[in-house]
Design a protein around this motif. Structure first.
Motif, PDB file in Angstrom:
ATOM      1  N   ASN A 138       0.905  -1.626   0.264  1.00  0.00           N
ATOM      2  CA  ASN A 138      -0.438   0.356  -0.181  1.00  0.00           C
ATOM      3  C   ASN A 138       0.920   1.304   0.109  1.00  0.00           C
ATOM      4  N   PHE A 139       1.732   0.942   1.008  1.00  0.00           N
ATOM      5  CA  PHE A 139       2.936   2.698   1.015  1.00  0.00           C
ATOM      6  C   PHE A 139       3.071   2.750  -1.185  1.00  0.00           C
ATOM      7  N   LEU A 140       3.816   1.495  -1.821  1.00  0.00           N
ATOM      8  CA  LEU A 140       4.485   1.684  -2.455  1.00  0.00           C
ATOM      9  C   LEU A 140       3.606   2.155  -3.744  1.00  0.00           C
ATOM     10  N   ARG A 141       2.083   1.743  -3.299  1.00  0.00           N
ATOM     11  CA  ARG A 141       1.315   2.092  -4.251  1.00  0.00           C
ATOM     12  C   ARG A 141       1.150   3.895  -3.467  1.00  0.00           C
ATOM     13  N   ASN A 142       1.148   4.627  -2.577  1.00  0.00           N
ATOM     14  CA  ASN A 142       0.624   5.395  -2.399  1.00  0.00           C
ATOM     15  C   ASN A 142       1.724   6.874  -2.679  1.00  0.00           C
ATOM     16  N   ALA A 143       3.387   6.084  -3.415  1.00  0.00           N
ATOM     17  CA  ALA A 143       4.095   6.446  -3.910  1.00  0.00           C
ATOM     18  C   ALA A 143       3.988   6.432  -5.517  1.00  0.00           C
ATOM     19  N   MET A 144       3.525   5.292  -5.572  1.00  0.00           N
ATOM     20  CA  MET A 144       3.754   5.268  -7.238  1.00  0.00           C
ATOM     21  C   MET A 144       2.828   5.814  -7.669  1.00  0.00           C
ATOM     22  N   VAL A 145       2.003   6.428  -7.265  1.00  0.00           N
ATOM     23  CA  VAL A 145       0.639   7.506  -7.423  1.00  0.00           C
ATOM     24  C   VAL A 145       0.999   9.184  -7.581  1.00  0.00           C
ATOM     25  N   ALA A 146       1.795   8.910  -6.513  1.00  0.00           N
ATOM     26  CA  ALA A 146       2.462  10.257  -6.344  1.00  0.00           C
ATOM     27  C   ALA A 146       3.732  10.913  -7.369  1.00  0.00           C
ATOM     28  N   GLN A 147       3.364  10.122  -8.043  1.00  0.00           N
ATOM     29  CA  GLN A 147       4.851  10.246  -9.451  1.00  0.00           C
ATOM     30  C   GLN A 147       3.883  11.152 -10.271  1.00  0.00           C
ATOM     31  N   LEU A 148       2.546  11.181 -10.640  1.00  0.00           N
ATOM     32  CA  LEU A 148       1.321  12.043 -11.181  1.00  0.00           C
ATOM     33  C   LEU A 148       1.708  13.573 -10.864  1.00  0.00           C
ATOM     34  N   ASP A 149       2.359  13.584  -9.446  1.00  0.00           N
ATOM     35  CA  ASP A 149       2.020  15.059  -9.005  1.00  0.00           C
ATOM     36  C   ASP A 149       3.124  15.955  -9.536  1.00  0.00           C
ATOM     37  N   GLY A 150       3.002  16.386 -10.537  1.00  0.00           N
ATOM     38  CA  GLY A 150       3.620  17.697 -11.502  1.00  0.00           C
ATOM     39  C   GLY A 150       4.337  16.608 -12.805  1.00  0.00           C
ATOM     40  N   THR A 151       4.291  17.687 -13.290  1.00  0.00           N
ATOM     41  CA  THR A 151       4.701  17.754 -15.143  1.00  0.00           C
ATOM     42  C   THR A 151       5.954  17.618 -14.789  1.00  0.00           C
ATOM     43  N   THR A 152       7.303  17.726 -13.930  1.00  0.00           N
ATOM     44  CA  THR A 152       8.675  16.957 -13.967  1.00  0.00           C
ATOM     45  C   THR A 152       8.596  16.090 -13.062  1.00  0.00           C
ATOM     46  N   PRO A 153       8.246  15.574 -12.382  1.00  0.00           N
ATOM     47  CA  PRO A 153       8.479  13.914 -12.350  1.00  0.00           C
ATOM     48  C   PRO A 153       8.271  13.088 -13.435  1.00  0.00           C
ATOM     49  N   VAL A 154       6.303  13.298 -13.583  1.00  0.00           N
ATOM     50  CA  VAL A 154       6.750  13.050 -14.698  1.00  0.00           C
ATOM     51  C   VAL A 154       7.185  12.310 -16.231  1.00  0.00           C
ATOM     52  N   CYS A 155       7.721  13.562 -16.522  1.00  0.00           N
ATOM     53  CA  CYS A 155       8.406  13.831 -17.751  1.00  0.00           C
ATOM     54  C   CYS A 155      10.069  12.979 -17.710  1.00  0.00           C
ATOM     55  N   GLU A 156      10.541  13.518 -16.456  1.00  0.00           N
ATOM     56  CA  GLU A 156      11.544  12.336 -15.355  1.00  0.00           C
ATOM     57  C   GLU A 156      11.312  11.007 -16.049  1.00  0.00           C
ATOM     58  N   ASN A 157      10.582  10.487 -15.157  1.00  0.00           N
ATOM     59  CA  ASN A 157      10.063   8.941 -15.259  1.00  0.00           C
ATOM     60  C   ASN A 157       9.566   8.394 -16.761  1.00  0.00           C
ATOM     61  N   ILE A 158       9.359   9.407 -17.668  1.00  0.00           N
ATOM     62  CA  ILE A 158       9.252   9.278 -19.115  1.00  0.00           C
ATOM     63  C   ILE A 158      10.699   8.351 -19.470  1.00  0.00           C
ATOM     64  N   GLY A 159      11.437   9.953 -19.658  1.00  0.00           N
ATOM     65  CA  GLY A 159      12.886   9.830 -19.841  1.00  0.00           C
ATOM     66  C   GLY A 159      13.573   8.224 -19.593  1.00  0.00           C
ATOM     67  N   SER A 160      13.858   8.507 -18.182  1.00  0.00           N
ATOM     68  CA  SER A 160      14.127   7.416 -17.469  1.00  0.00           C
ATOM     69  C   SER A 160      13.636   5.786 -18.404  1.00  0.00           C
ATOM     70  N   HIS A 161      12.595   5.607 -17.896  1.00  0.00           N
ATOM     71  CA  HIS A 161      11.759   4.812 -18.911  1.00  0.00           C
ATOM     72  C   HIS A 161      12.347   3.710 -20.273  1.00  0.00           C
ATOM     73  N   LEU A 162      12.200   5.338 -20.748  1.00  0.00           N
ATOM     74  CA  LEU A 162      12.252   4.656 -21.957  1.00  0.00           C
ATOM     75  C   LEU A 162      14.173   4.636 -22.527  1.00  0.00           C
ATOM     76  N   LEU A 163      14.822   4.951 -21.133  1.00  0.00           N
ATOM     77  CA  LEU A 163      16.192   4.947 -21.078  1.00  0.00           C
ATOM     78  C   LEU A 163      16.421   3.471 -20.894  1.00  0.00           C
ATOM     79  N   ASN A 164      15.914   3.117 -19.473  1.00  0.00           N
ATOM     80  CA  ASN A 164      16.343   1.881 -18.535  1.00  0.00           C
ATOM     81  C   ASN A 164      15.539   1.077 -19.407  1.00  0.00           C
ATOM     82  N   TYR A 165      14.134   0.657 -19.949  1.00  0.00           N
ATOM     83  CA  TYR A 165      13.333  -0.520 -20.108  1.00  0.00           C
ATOM     84  C   TYR A 165      12.881  -0.424 -21.955  1.00  0.00           C
ATOM     85  N   GLY A 166      13.458   1.150 -22.584  1.00  0.00           N
ATOM     86  CA  GLY A 166      13.264   0.526 -23.528  1.00  0.00           C
ATOM     87  C   GLY A 166      11.557   1.279 -24.019  1.00  0.00           C
TER      88      GLY A 166
END
Length: 388
Positions: free
Chosen positions: A301-329
């Motif tokens: 439940n703690f992880l789910r909360n942290a996961m949804v918190a990634q939606l809070d703001g355009t910058t963390p989401v942008c960083e999340n997208i860039g990191s995913h493309l580089l690390n997971y393709g």
């Protein structure tokens, strides 16, 4: 070298107002139901991440919504791990050099142009990534920020960047070899001791990462400024409060392309080092041998909360997208992360933690008044429990 140009324009969240007369019991039931629905909507209603690959290999990703701000950045798969003794520090130097202006935009004019928009321009260099990004009002973007228009802008500015290099090619990373070891920097002038302990963890794409994230959530984190006193959900935090073991502690799971570091860090008074280290290593052993389903449920439940918190703001989401493309393709949707978290149970935590922690040689780093820190062999001996 692989790069990703990423754009995020966030989504605005609406509010629902409770109206009319309701009994406390009915109101509580309604609140619970709304919480479940809200979480499900957060997983299913996230805007699609569109990805286009240019001819030179550059990937352009965008996620559109209706927030008044936007973040645009470039993520490049290169960092300090690619350096050698001759060019050590070059990546960090180039990162800062980029903010010194160009022929067309001298430093003063460059800074004035950014500040006049009220924008935030930043960048960073890590072991395997370099990033530059800007956050500004959506109206200040050159065009209306559909995906096609972003691709056109990327073609205009990056189509001339080659995908391969004949000379001075980006080197292939040698295989990383983890070795149990220690580094101690004794400085009695410092008020507190800083101790970190880590074992080798998995790389970015390894499925064990999700289980280890759950394990770290079980241990939790603590700071003396936290409320709750002895009523902490983390056993280690409860011990820290009851016996005044430390000022703070936190866990970490740092991943790279081929390896990682899984560990914890704490700050304590000099005479509490032995007790705090013993309790922290004891929690590691308990993860390997006696993790319970109730602990796992709370951690998920703690992880789910942290996961949804990634939606809070355009910058963390942008960083999340860039990191995913580089690390997971690809950008891994939150719904998929949620299913991976849901699949974790206590048996998996015990097995995966035993794989990475139990009877393994740790790396130890210590700074400050650390005279009381145990000898490495003593620390190593606490990495297993004698079973009868």
């Amino acid at each position: 070298m692989a790069a990703s140009s990423v754009c995020r324009v966030g989504c605005a969240a609406g509010r629902a107002l409770l109206r009319g007369s309701r009994s406390p019991a009915a109101l509580l039931t309604l609140t619970r139901n709304r919480g479940v629905v809200t979480y499900a909507q957060a997983l299913h209603n996230i805007p699609e991440t569109q990805v286009t690959t240019l001819e030179n290999g550059l990937r352009v990703a965008s996620e559109e919504s209706n927030q008044p701000t936007c973040t645009v950045g470039v993520w490049i798969r290169v960092g300090s791990r690619y350096e050698n003794e001759k060019n050590n520090g070059a990546g960090y130097f180039l990162e800062h050099l980029a903010f010194k202006g160009t022929k067309k935009r001298p430093c003063a004019a460059f800074e004035k142009e950014v500040e006049s928009m009220g924008a935030h321009l930043n960048g960073y260099t890590s072991r395997e990534q370099t990033a530059y990004y800007i956050k500004a009002l959506s109206k200040d973007m050159p065009k209306g920020i559909s995906h096609k228009e972003l691709v056109d802008v990327a073609k205009q500015h990056f189509s001339g960047v080659p995908f391969t290099y004949k000379e001075d090619a980006v080197p292939i990373l040698p295989r990383c070899r983890f070795t149990g070891s220690e580094i101690r920097v004794r400085d009695d002038a410092l008020p507190h001791a800083h101790i970190a302990l880590a074992v080798e963890g998995p790389g970015w794409a390894d499925p064990d990462n999700v289980v280890l994230l759950v394990a770290n959530s079980i241990i939790g984190r603590y700071d003396r400024t936290f409320g709750g006193g002895k009523n902490q959900s983390s056993r280690l935090a409860t011990l820290a409060v009851e016996h005044k073991l430390c000022h703070s502690f936190q866990t970490f799971n740092t991943s790279y392309s081929d390896t990682g570091l899984f560990g914890f860090h704490f700050v304590c008074d000099p005479l509490s080092i032995d007790d705090m280290l013993s309790c922290a290593q004891g929690e590691w052993m308990r993860l390997c041998t006696s993790t319970t389903e109730s602990e796992v449920k709370r951690a998920k439940n703690f992880l789910r909360n942290a996961m949804v918190a990634q939606l809070d703001g355009t910058t963390p989401v942008c960083e999340n997208i860039g990191s995913h493309l580089l690390n997971y393709g690809r950008r891994i949707p939150l719904e998929e992360w949620d299913s991976r978290i849901a699949a974790v149970d206590a048996r998996m935590v015990r097995e995966v933690c035993s794989k990475y922690i139990y009877d393994k040689c740790p790396a130890v780093a210590a700074v400050g008044p650390i005279e009381q820190l145990l000898d490495y062999n003593r620390i190593r001996s606490a990495m297993y429990w004698i079973r009868f």
